[in-house]
Write a protein that holds these residues in place. Sequence first.
Motif, PDB file in Angstrom:
ATOM      1  N   ASP A 136     106.216  35.925  15.982  1.00 34.53           N
ATOM      2  CA  ASP A 136     105.282  36.973  16.402  1.00 34.53           C
ATOM      3  C   ASP A 136     104.461  37.486  15.216  1.00 34.53           C
ATOM      4  OD1 ASP A 136     106.120  36.803  19.019  1.00 34.53           O
ATOM      5  OD2 ASP A 136     107.045  38.796  19.075  1.00 34.53           O
ATOM      6  N   GLU A 137     105.112  37.713  14.094  1.00 29.54           N
ATOM      7  CA  GLU A 137     104.407  38.194  12.893  1.00 29.54           C
ATOM      8  C   GLU A 137     103.387  37.162  12.409  1.00 29.54           C
ATOM      9  OE1 GLU A 137     104.345  41.098  10.921  1.00 29.54           O
ATOM     10  OE2 GLU A 137     105.190  41.860  12.788  1.00 29.54           O
ATOM     11  N   ALA A 138     103.774  35.902  12.409  1.00 22.69           N
ATOM     12  CA  ALA A 138     102.848  34.846  11.990  1.00 22.69           C
ATOM     13  C   ALA A 138     101.656  34.774  12.939  1.00 22.69           C
ATOM     14  CB  ALA A 138     103.573  33.503  11.935  1.00 22.69           C
ATOM     15  N   GLU A 139     101.902  34.929  14.227  1.00 20.49           N
ATOM     16  CA  GLU A 139     100.815  34.951  15.203  1.00 20.49           C
ATOM     17  C   GLU A 139      99.902  36.160  14.980  1.00 20.49           C
ATOM     18  OE1 GLU A 139      99.898  33.033  18.328  1.00 20.49           O
ATOM     19  OE2 GLU A 139     100.603  31.730  16.728  1.00 20.49           O
ATOM     20  N   LEU A 140     100.491  37.330  14.838  1.00 19.48           N
ATOM     21  CA  LEU A 140      99.725  38.562  14.671  1.00 19.48           C
ATOM     22  C   LEU A 140      98.814  38.494  13.451  1.00 19.48           C
ATOM     23  CD1 LEU A 140      99.136  41.488  15.561  1.00 19.48           C
ATOM     24  CD2 LEU A 140     101.129  42.187  14.205  1.00 19.48           C
ATOM     25  N   HIS A 141      99.292  37.896  12.379  1.00 19.39           N
ATOM     26  CA  HIS A 141      98.537  37.859  11.125  1.00 19.39           C
ATOM     27  C   HIS A 141      97.850  36.518  10.882  1.00 19.39           C
ATOM     28  CE1 HIS A 141     100.085  41.766  10.209  1.00 19.39           C
ATOM     29  NE2 HIS A 141     101.318  41.340  10.425  1.00 19.39           N
ATOM     30  N   LEU A 168     100.235  43.212  18.998  1.00 20.52           N
ATOM     31  CA  LEU A 168     101.182  42.367  19.729  1.00 20.52           C
ATOM     32  C   LEU A 168     102.521  43.073  19.768  1.00 20.52           C
ATOM     33  CD1 LEU A 168     101.979  39.655  21.045  1.00 20.52           C
ATOM     34  CD2 LEU A 168     102.440  38.785  18.740  1.00 20.52           C
ATOM     35  N   THR A 169     102.974  43.378  20.979  1.00 21.54           N
ATOM     36  CA  THR A 169     104.257  44.035  21.176  1.00 21.54           C
ATOM     37  C   THR A 169     105.098  43.172  22.103  1.00 21.54           C
ATOM     38  OG1 THR A 169     103.195  46.190  20.993  1.00 21.54           O
ATOM     39  CG2 THR A 169     105.402  46.146  21.947  1.00 21.54           C
ATOM     40  N   THR A 170     106.336  42.934  21.703  1.00 18.72           N
ATOM     41  CA  THR A 170     107.249  42.118  22.494  1.00 18.72           C
ATOM     42  C   THR A 170     108.400  42.987  22.987  1.00 18.72           C
ATOM     43  OG1 THR A 170     106.682  40.171  21.191  1.00 18.72           O
ATOM     44  CG2 THR A 170     108.723  40.070  22.452  1.00 18.72           C
ATOM     45  N   THR A 171     108.662  42.921  24.292  1.00 17.28           N
ATOM     46  CA  THR A 171     109.745  43.691  24.910  1.00 17.28           C
ATOM     47  C   THR A 171     110.558  42.770  25.814  1.00 17.28           C
ATOM     48  OG1 THR A 171     108.340  44.338  26.781  1.00 17.28           O
ATOM     49  CG2 THR A 171     108.394  45.835  24.874  1.00 17.28           C
ATOM     50  N   ALA A 183      99.502  42.498  24.538  1.00 24.46           N
ATOM     51  CA  ALA A 183      98.653  42.233  23.381  1.00 24.46           C
ATOM     52  C   ALA A 183      97.213  42.626  23.647  1.00 24.46           C
ATOM     53  CB  ALA A 183      98.720  40.755  23.032  1.00 24.46           C
ATOM     54  N   ARG A 184      96.557  42.972  22.571  1.00 21.15           N
ATOM     55  CA  ARG A 184      95.097  43.053  22.539  1.00 21.15           C
ATOM     56  C   ARG A 184      94.680  41.964  21.586  1.00 21.15           C
ATOM     57  NH1 ARG A 184      92.107  47.209  20.867  1.00 21.15           N
ATOM     58  NH2 ARG A 184      90.520  46.574  22.317  1.00 21.15           N
ATOM     59  N   ALA A 185      93.673  41.217  21.980  1.00 20.44           N
ATOM     60  CA  ALA A 185      93.259  40.079  21.176  1.00 20.44           C
ATOM     61  C   ALA A 185      91.761  39.852  21.341  1.00 20.44           C
ATOM     62  CB  ALA A 185      94.025  38.829  21.605  1.00 20.44           C
ATOM     63  N   THR A 186      91.231  39.003  20.477  1.00 21.91           N
ATOM     64  CA  THR A 186      89.842  38.590  20.630  1.00 21.91           C
ATOM     65  C   THR A 186      89.810  37.070  20.772  1.00 21.91           C
ATOM     66  OG1 THR A 186      89.478  38.389  18.241  1.00 21.91           O
ATOM     67  CG2 THR A 186      88.923  40.496  19.269  1.00 21.91           C
ATOM     68  N   THR A 236      92.826  42.202  26.936  1.00 20.96           N
ATOM     69  CA  THR A 236      94.173  42.758  26.992  1.00 20.96           C
ATOM     70  C   THR A 236      95.024  41.784  27.795  1.00 20.96           C
ATOM     71  OG1 THR A 236      93.315  45.003  26.899  1.00 20.96           O
ATOM     72  CG2 THR A 236      95.553  44.732  27.722  1.00 20.96           C
ATOM     73  N   LEU A 237      96.183  41.444  27.244  1.00 27.27           N
ATOM     74  CA  LEU A 237      97.051  40.447  27.867  1.00 27.27           C
ATOM     75  C   LEU A 237      98.438  41.020  28.098  1.00 27.27           C
ATOM     76  CD1 LEU A 237      96.207  37.624  25.306  1.00 27.27           C
ATOM     77  CD2 LEU A 237      95.253  37.827  27.601  1.00 27.27           C
ATOM     78  N   THR A 238      98.983  40.776  29.269  1.00 23.85           N
ATOM     79  CA  THR A 238     100.385  41.061  29.545  1.00 23.85           C
ATOM     80  C   THR A 238     100.954  39.786  30.139  1.00 23.85           C
ATOM     81  OG1 THR A 238      99.912  43.384  29.964  1.00 23.85           O
ATOM     82  CG2 THR A 238     102.014  42.530  30.781  1.00 23.85           C
ATOM     83  N   VAL A 239     101.876  39.166  29.403  1.00 22.79           N
ATOM     84  CA  VAL A 239     102.400  37.864  29.809  1.00 22.79           C
ATOM     85  C   VAL A 239     103.910  37.817  29.636  1.00 22.79           C
ATOM     86  CG1 VAL A 239     100.290  36.553  29.314  1.00 22.79           C
ATOM     87  CG2 VAL A 239     101.958  36.907  27.501  1.00 22.79           C
ATOM     88  N   ARG A 240     104.538  37.047  30.501  1.00 23.75           N
ATOM     89  CA  ARG A 240     105.936  36.700  30.306  1.00 23.75           C
ATOM     90  C   ARG A 240     105.929  35.383  29.527  1.00 23.75           C
ATOM     91  NH1 ARG A 240     110.105  39.089  32.073  1.00 23.75           N
ATOM     92  NH2 ARG A 240     109.071  40.007  33.870  1.00 23.75           N
ATOM     93  N   VAL A 241     106.782  35.317  28.529  1.00 25.68           N
ATOM     94  CA  VAL A 241     106.805  34.170  27.620  1.00 25.68           C
ATOM     95  C   VAL A 241     108.194  33.536  27.644  1.00 25.68           C
ATOM     96  CG1 VAL A 241     106.505  33.441  25.221  1.00 25.68           C
ATOM     97  CG2 VAL A 241     105.125  35.325  26.120  1.00 25.68           C
ATOM     98  N   SER A 242     108.210  32.220  27.607  1.00 32.17           N
ATOM     99  CA  SER A 242     109.449  31.479  27.448  1.00 32.17           C
ATOM    100  C   SER A 242     109.281  30.564  26.241  1.00 32.17           C
ATOM    101  CB  SER A 242     109.743  30.645  28.703  1.00 32.17           C
ATOM    102  OG  SER A 242     110.930  29.915  28.532  1.00 32.17           O
ATOM    103  N   GLN A 243     110.181  30.711  25.276  1.00 30.19           N
ATOM    104  CA  GLN A 243     110.161  29.885  24.071  1.00 30.19           C
ATOM    105  C   GLN A 243     111.411  29.021  24.047  1.00 30.19           C
ATOM    106  OE1 GLN A 243     110.183  32.682  20.833  1.00 30.19           O
ATOM    107  NE2 GLN A 243     108.012  33.159  21.034  1.00 30.19           N
TER     108      GLN A 243
END
Length: 126
Positions: free
Chosen positions: A13-18, A59-62, A81-84, A91-98
Amino acid sequence: MTADIRELQRAFDEAELHADTDRLNALLAEDFMSIGEQGYLLDKRQWIDRHADFAYLSLTTTEVDVRRYDRAAIVRCVQNARATWRHDVMTLTVRVSQTWVELTDGWRLAGIQFSSLDRAALLGLT
Protein backbone atom coordinates in the motif's frame (compact mmCIF):
# COMPACT_ATOMS: atom_id res chain seq x y z
CA MET A 1 1.50 -15.96 12.27
CA THR A 2 -0.14 -13.53 9.81
CA ALA A 3 1.70 -10.41 11.01
CA ASP A 4 4.42 -10.78 8.37
CA ILE A 5 1.83 -10.97 5.58
CA ARG A 6 -0.02 -7.96 6.99
CA GLU A 7 3.28 -6.05 7.01
CA LEU A 8 3.84 -6.96 3.35
CA GLN A 9 0.33 -5.76 2.52
CA ARG A 10 1.07 -2.44 4.27
CA ALA A 11 4.40 -2.14 2.41
CA PHE A 12 2.56 -2.69 -0.87
CA ASP A 13 0.00 0.00 0.00
CA GLU A 14 2.80 2.44 0.88
CA ALA A 15 4.63 1.68 -2.37
CA GLU A 16 1.41 2.25 -4.30
CA LEU A 17 0.59 5.48 -2.45
CA HIS A 18 4.05 6.93 -3.12
CA ALA A 19 4.50 5.42 -6.61
CA ASP A 20 7.64 3.66 -5.37
CA THR A 21 8.26 1.63 -8.50
CA ASP A 22 11.50 0.12 -7.18
CA ARG A 23 9.68 -1.23 -4.11
CA LEU A 24 6.79 -2.47 -6.26
CA ASN A 25 9.26 -4.26 -8.52
CA ALA A 26 10.69 -6.04 -5.46
CA LEU A 27 7.28 -6.94 -3.98
CA LEU A 28 5.62 -8.29 -7.14
CA ALA A 29 6.25 -11.80 -8.44
CA GLU A 30 7.63 -11.97 -11.97
CA ASP A 31 4.38 -13.57 -13.17
CA PHE A 32 2.17 -11.11 -11.22
CA MET A 33 -1.26 -10.47 -12.71
CA SER A 34 -3.87 -7.89 -11.79
CA ILE A 35 -7.56 -8.18 -12.60
CA GLY A 36 -9.18 -4.75 -12.59
CA GLU A 37 -12.69 -3.97 -11.51
CA GLN A 38 -13.87 -4.06 -15.13
CA GLY A 39 -12.02 -7.29 -15.93
CA TYR A 40 -8.92 -5.88 -17.60
CA LEU A 41 -5.57 -7.58 -16.98
CA LEU A 42 -2.21 -5.99 -16.18
CA ASP A 43 1.05 -7.91 -15.87
CA LYS A 44 3.91 -6.81 -13.61
CA ARG A 45 5.44 -4.31 -16.05
CA GLN A 46 2.05 -2.82 -16.98
CA TRP A 47 1.11 -2.52 -13.29
CA ILE A 48 4.28 -0.65 -12.42
CA ASP A 49 4.19 1.49 -15.57
CA ARG A 50 0.61 2.61 -14.90
CA HIS A 51 2.05 5.05 -12.35
CA ALA A 52 2.98 7.29 -15.29
CA ASP A 53 -0.75 8.10 -15.63
CA PHE A 54 -2.19 7.04 -12.25
CA ALA A 55 -1.42 8.49 -8.83
CA TYR A 56 -2.96 8.03 -5.41
CA LEU A 57 -3.83 11.16 -3.45
CA SER A 58 -4.91 9.07 -0.46
CA LEU A 59 -5.30 5.37 0.28
CA THR A 60 -6.94 3.82 3.31
CA THR A 61 -7.27 0.07 3.83
CA THR A 62 -9.84 -1.41 6.22
CA GLU A 63 -11.52 -4.76 6.93
CA VAL A 64 -8.22 -6.60 6.45
CA ASP A 65 -8.56 -10.38 6.63
CA VAL A 66 -5.45 -12.54 6.20
CA ARG A 67 -5.63 -16.28 5.58
CA ARG A 68 -2.27 -18.00 5.59
CA TYR A 69 -1.56 -21.41 4.13
CA ASP A 70 1.66 -23.40 3.74
CA ARG A 71 3.45 -21.20 1.20
CA ALA A 72 0.61 -18.88 0.24
CA ALA A 73 -1.59 -16.24 1.81
CA ILE A 74 -4.75 -14.47 0.76
CA VAL A 75 -5.43 -10.93 1.93
CA ARG A 76 -8.92 -9.52 1.53
CA CYS A 77 -9.68 -5.92 2.39
CA VAL A 78 -11.58 -2.76 1.45
CA GLN A 79 -9.74 0.21 0.03
CA ASN A 80 -10.98 3.78 -0.03
CA ALA A 81 -8.90 6.00 -2.25
CA ARG A 82 -8.70 9.31 -4.00
CA ALA A 83 -6.59 9.12 -7.10
CA THR A 84 -5.88 10.77 -10.41
CA TRP A 85 -5.94 9.09 -13.79
CA ARG A 86 -4.38 11.33 -16.43
CA HIS A 87 -5.08 14.29 -14.13
CA ASP A 88 -8.79 13.46 -13.61
CA VAL A 89 -9.60 13.04 -9.91
CA MET A 90 -11.63 10.00 -8.89
CA THR A 91 -12.86 8.46 -5.66
CA LEU A 92 -12.65 4.68 -5.42
CA THR A 93 -14.13 2.20 -2.98
CA VAL A 94 -13.13 -1.35 -3.84
CA ARG A 95 -12.89 -4.75 -2.27
CA VAL A 96 -9.44 -6.19 -2.93
CA SER A 97 -8.14 -9.74 -2.92
CA GLN A 98 -4.37 -10.26 -2.92
CA THR A 99 -2.60 -13.57 -3.37
CA TRP A 100 0.86 -13.74 -1.79
CA VAL A 101 3.22 -16.66 -2.42
CA GLU A 102 6.42 -17.67 -0.69
CA LEU A 103 9.22 -18.12 -3.22
CA THR A 104 12.84 -19.07 -2.64
CA ASP A 105 13.78 -15.39 -2.30
CA GLY A 106 10.84 -14.44 -0.04
CA TRP A 107 7.17 -13.52 -0.19
CA ARG A 108 5.85 -11.91 -3.38
CA LEU A 109 2.48 -10.62 -4.49
CA ALA A 110 1.38 -12.93 -7.33
CA GLY A 111 -2.08 -11.57 -7.99
CA ILE A 112 -4.56 -8.86 -7.08
CA GLN A 113 -8.21 -8.46 -8.01
CA PHE A 114 -10.53 -5.48 -7.50
CA SER A 115 -14.32 -5.30 -7.22
CA SER A 116 -16.14 -1.98 -6.99
CA LEU A 117 -18.26 -1.38 -3.92
CA ASP A 118 -21.27 0.87 -3.65
CA ARG A 119 -20.57 3.33 -0.81
CA ALA A 120 -24.25 3.38 0.20
CA ALA A 121 -24.22 -0.40 0.56
CA LEU A 122 -21.12 -0.17 2.76
CA LEU A 123 -22.93 2.27 5.03
CA GLY A 124 -26.03 0.07 5.18
CA LEU A 125 -28.14 2.68 3.38
CA THR A 126 -29.51 0.38 0.67
